[in-house]
Design an enzyme around this catalytic site. Structure first.
Site, PDB file in Angstrom:
ATOM      1  N   ILE A   6       0.832  -1.211   0.000  1.00  0.00           N
ATOM      2  CA  ILE A   6       0.000   0.000   0.000  1.00  0.00           C
ATOM      3  C   ILE A   6       0.865   1.260   0.000  1.00  0.00           C
ATOM      4  CG2 ILE A   6      -1.652   1.306   1.416  1.00  0.00           C
ATOM      5  CD1 ILE A   6      -2.765  -1.508   2.344  1.00  0.00           C
TER       6      ILE A   6
ATOM      7  N   ASP B 158      11.484   3.329   4.673  1.00  0.00           N
ATOM      8  CA  ASP B 158      11.284   1.905   4.976  1.00  0.00           C
ATOM      9  C   ASP B 158      12.533   1.395   5.671  1.00  0.00           C
ATOM     10  OD1 ASP B 158       9.008  -0.141   3.499  1.00  0.00           O
ATOM     11  OD2 ASP B 158      10.679  -1.113   4.543  1.00  0.00           O
TER      12      ASP B 158
ATOM     13  N   ASP C  16      13.959   2.631  10.737  1.00  0.00           N
ATOM     14  CA  ASP C  16      12.999   1.863  11.538  1.00  0.00           C
ATOM     15  C   ASP C  16      12.117   2.888  12.259  1.00  0.00           C
ATOM     16  OD1 ASP C  16      11.639   0.491  13.521  1.00  0.00           O
ATOM     17  OD2 ASP C  16      13.394  -0.602  14.257  1.00  0.00           O
ATOM     18  N   VAL C  17      10.832   2.911  11.946  1.00  0.00           N
ATOM     19  CA  VAL C  17       9.960   3.959  12.497  1.00  0.00           C
ATOM     20  C   VAL C  17       9.748   3.825  14.009  1.00  0.00           C
ATOM     21  CG1 VAL C  17       8.736   4.372  10.321  1.00  0.00           C
ATOM     22  CG2 VAL C  17       7.806   2.711  11.964  1.00  0.00           C
TER      23      VAL C  17
ATOM     24  N   ASN D 267       2.186   4.547   7.375  1.00  0.00           N
ATOM     25  CA  ASN D 267       1.664   3.321   6.779  1.00  0.00           C
ATOM     26  C   ASN D 267       2.437   2.067   7.213  1.00  0.00           C
ATOM     27  OD1 ASN D 267       0.434   1.663   4.385  1.00  0.00           O
ATOM     28  ND2 ASN D 267       2.654   1.601   4.043  1.00  0.00           N
TER      29      ASN D 267
ATOM     30  N   SER E  96      -6.776  -0.313  10.362  1.00  0.00           N
ATOM     31  CA  SER E  96      -7.248  -1.547   9.718  1.00  0.00           C
ATOM     32  C   SER E  96      -8.672  -1.824  10.174  1.00  0.00           C
ATOM     33  CB  SER E  96      -6.344  -2.716  10.143  1.00  0.00           C
ATOM     34  OG  SER E  96      -6.912  -3.953   9.753  1.00  0.00           O
TER      35      SER E  96
ATOM     36  N   TYR F  53      -2.145  -7.009  16.989  1.00  0.00           N
ATOM     37  CA  TYR F  53      -2.370  -6.240  15.757  1.00  0.00           C
ATOM     38  C   TYR F  53      -3.643  -5.400  15.867  1.00  0.00           C
ATOM     39  CZ  TYR F  53      -2.948  -5.225  10.770  1.00  0.00           C
ATOM     40  OH  TYR F  53      -3.108  -4.585   9.563  1.00  0.00           O
TER      41      TYR F  53
ATOM     42  N   LYS G 187      -4.064  -1.239  16.130  1.00  0.00           N
ATOM     43  CA  LYS G 187      -4.772  -0.460  15.115  1.00  0.00           C
ATOM     44  C   LYS G 187      -5.923   0.352  15.722  1.00  0.00           C
ATOM     45  CE  LYS G 187      -2.299  -1.605  11.529  1.00  0.00           C
ATOM     46  NZ  LYS G 187      -1.448  -0.592  10.884  1.00  0.00           N
TER      47      LYS G 187
ATOM     48  N   VAL H 130      -6.345  -6.596   1.589  1.00  0.00           N
ATOM     49  CA  VAL H 130      -5.674  -6.287   0.318  1.00  0.00           C
ATOM     50  C   VAL H 130      -4.577  -7.332   0.161  1.00  0.00           C
ATOM     51  CG1 VAL H 130      -4.269  -4.578  -0.902  1.00  0.00           C
ATOM     52  CG2 VAL H 130      -6.107  -3.807   0.621  1.00  0.00           C
TER      53      VAL H 130
HETATM   54  P1  NAD Z   1       3.521  -4.799   3.435  1.00  0.00           P
HETATM   55  O1  NAD Z   1       4.099  -5.790   4.398  1.00  0.00           O
HETATM   56  O2  NAD Z   1       3.389  -5.167   2.022  1.00  0.00           O
HETATM   57  O3  NAD Z   1       4.326  -3.416   3.534  1.00  0.00           O
HETATM   58  C1  NAD Z   1       4.681  -2.878   4.770  1.00  0.00           C
HETATM   59  C2  NAD Z   1       5.996  -2.138   4.626  1.00  0.00           C
HETATM   60  O4  NAD Z   1       6.327  -1.571   5.910  1.00  0.00           O
HETATM   61  C3  NAD Z   1       7.159  -3.062   4.225  1.00  0.00           C
HETATM   62  O5  NAD Z   1       7.870  -2.498   3.136  1.00  0.00           O
HETATM   63  C4  NAD Z   1       8.017  -3.138   5.489  1.00  0.00           C
HETATM   64  O6  NAD Z   1       9.396  -3.301   5.207  1.00  0.00           O
HETATM   65  C5  NAD Z   1       7.713  -1.793   6.135  1.00  0.00           C
HETATM   66  N1  NAD Z   1       7.939  -1.767   7.597  1.00  0.00           N
HETATM   67  C6  NAD Z   1       7.454  -2.644   8.509  1.00  0.00           C
HETATM   68  N2  NAD Z   1       7.886  -2.307   9.730  1.00  0.00           N
HETATM   69  C7  NAD Z   1       8.652  -1.198   9.585  1.00  0.00           C
HETATM   70  C8  NAD Z   1       9.384  -0.376  10.499  1.00  0.00           C
HETATM   71  N3  NAD Z   1       9.418  -0.628  11.816  1.00  0.00           N
HETATM   72  N4  NAD Z   1      10.033   0.706  10.012  1.00  0.00           N
HETATM   73  C9  NAD Z   1      10.006   0.980   8.691  1.00  0.00           C
HETATM   74  N5  NAD Z   1       9.354   0.231   7.774  1.00  0.00           N
HETATM   75  C10 NAD Z   1       8.683  -0.848   8.231  1.00  0.00           C
HETATM   76  O7  NAD Z   1       2.103  -4.401   4.090  1.00  0.00           O
HETATM   77  P2  NAD Z   1       0.797  -3.671   3.499  1.00  0.00           P
HETATM   78  O8  NAD Z   1      -0.238  -4.718   3.398  1.00  0.00           O
HETATM   79  O9  NAD Z   1       1.106  -2.806   2.330  1.00  0.00           O
HETATM   80  O10 NAD Z   1       0.399  -2.801   4.765  1.00  0.00           O
HETATM   81  C11 NAD Z   1       0.527  -1.400   4.855  1.00  0.00           C
HETATM   82  C12 NAD Z   1      -0.318  -0.907   6.006  1.00  0.00           C
HETATM   83  O11 NAD Z   1      -1.690  -1.236   5.769  1.00  0.00           O
HETATM   84  C13 NAD Z   1       0.040  -1.558   7.357  1.00  0.00           C
HETATM   85  O12 NAD Z   1      -0.032  -0.596   8.382  1.00  0.00           O
HETATM   86  C14 NAD Z   1      -1.031  -2.605   7.530  1.00  0.00           C
HETATM   87  O13 NAD Z   1      -1.265  -2.936   8.890  1.00  0.00           O
HETATM   88  C15 NAD Z   1      -2.217  -1.904   6.894  1.00  0.00           C
HETATM   89  N6  NAD Z   1      -3.288  -2.826   6.455  1.00  0.00           N
HETATM   90  C16 NAD Z   1      -3.057  -3.774   5.494  1.00  0.00           C
HETATM   91  C17 NAD Z   1      -4.094  -4.625   5.130  1.00  0.00           C
HETATM   92  C18 NAD Z   1      -3.909  -5.702   4.096  1.00  0.00           C
HETATM   93  O14 NAD Z   1      -4.803  -6.554   3.940  1.00  0.00           O
HETATM   94  N7  NAD Z   1      -2.820  -5.727   3.330  1.00  0.00           N
HETATM   95  C19 NAD Z   1      -5.347  -4.498   5.729  1.00  0.00           C
HETATM   96  C20 NAD Z   1      -5.545  -3.540   6.694  1.00  0.00           C
HETATM   97  C21 NAD Z   1      -4.502  -2.700   7.051  1.00  0.00           C
END
Ligand code: NAD
Length: 250
Positions: A14, A33, A56-57, A83, A134, A147, A151, A180
């Protein structure tokens, strides 16, 4: 001068889709990232208005340095998209304290720390914050105590951001994606869970990264200039429904 978005967790999923949509609208984008290798893979295709920042956030000191580097590179920040997220999936009794802390560190401490460090820059530009929560924070479900709780807290953090930073012209909103197909969700969604989501979602499908990114970009844009403190789901109708959908489909 182009506007500047800082997107965390931007190397894939995302966050990457959101970065691409900002770039297509003429914004400059700081892609943040902790996965330097994945950032290096995507950056060459994104052009001059994109720059990568490895951070690292959940590391307060690293976040301060990263925000300073983003300001030095782009001269300011108009939008922060918190994100970056990690998922955990398991029974509540198996969620030990280390797991709980690991999930909270990225999902909750991260948005707090990044926004805290970026607030002076956001004040200067009357900027916008979008925090990604989420549907798991809107409704409790099985196997995600850390989780889902992280959220739910992000939603309240967003309201605090809106309440306390509004007088500086800063808006803060929260997006709750439904399922997603990204690396994060595919690591924990079994075929049974995928089928259950389809059953429980009026639109009867997963969302795409671009559908979530479009809402994020809208909330950062001037078109949303009077929208703040809101929690908005992009979830195919999941949150709106109760019992009966699967029976209706039979
Ligand atoms: P993803 O795992 O594809 O991408 C997440 C990114 O965050 C990765 O590139 C990872 O390296 C980076 N990351 C993780 N921890 C980190 C840290 N401490 N510091 C810096 N970077 C870090 O995940 P996604 O599905 O694209 O999710 C993005 C957001 O959307 C997240 O917050 C997730 O909880 C939320 N979300 C996703 C879904 C889904 O179904 N995919 C649903 C609801 C919410």
């Amino acid at each position: 001068m182009s506007k500047v978005a800082m997107v965390t967790g931007a190397a894939r999923g995302i966050g990457l889709a959101t970065s691409k949509q900002f770039l297509a609208k003429g914004w400059s984008v700081a892609l943040v990232d902790w996965d330097a290798a994945e950032l290096d893979t995507v950056l060459p295709e994104l052009g001059d208005q994109a720059a990568g920042f490895t951070c690292d956030v959940s590391d307060a000191e690293a976040v301060q340095m990263m925000v300073a580097a983003v300001e030095a590179r782009f001269g300011g920040i108009d939008a922060v998209v918190n994100n970056a997220g990690v998922a955990e999936f398991g029974p509540i009794e198996d969620c030990d304290y280390a797991t709980w802390k690991r999930v909270m560190a990225t999902n909750l401490d991260g948005p707090f720390l990044v926004t805290h460090a970026a607030t002076p820059a956001l004040k200067t530009r009357r900027g916008a914050i979008v925090n990604i929560a989420s549907i798991s924070g809107l409704r409790a479900s099985t196997l995600r105590v850390a989780y889902g709780t992280s959220k739910a807290a992000v939603m309240h953090l967003t309201k605090q951001h809106a309440a306390e930073l509004g007088e500086f012209g800063i808006r803060a909103n929260c997006v709750c994606p439904g399922p997603v197909k990204t690396k994060l969700s595919m690591a924990v969604h079994s075929p049974e869970i995928i089928a259950a989501y389809h059953d429980a979602i009026p639109l009867n499908r997963y969302g795409s990264e671009d559908e979530i990114a479009a809402l994020i970009c809208f909330l950062c844009s001037e078109e949303a200039s009077y929208v703040t403190g809101q929690v908005i789901a992009a979830d195919g109708g999941f949150e709106a429904t109760g019992v009966g959908l699967p029976a209706l489909r039979e």
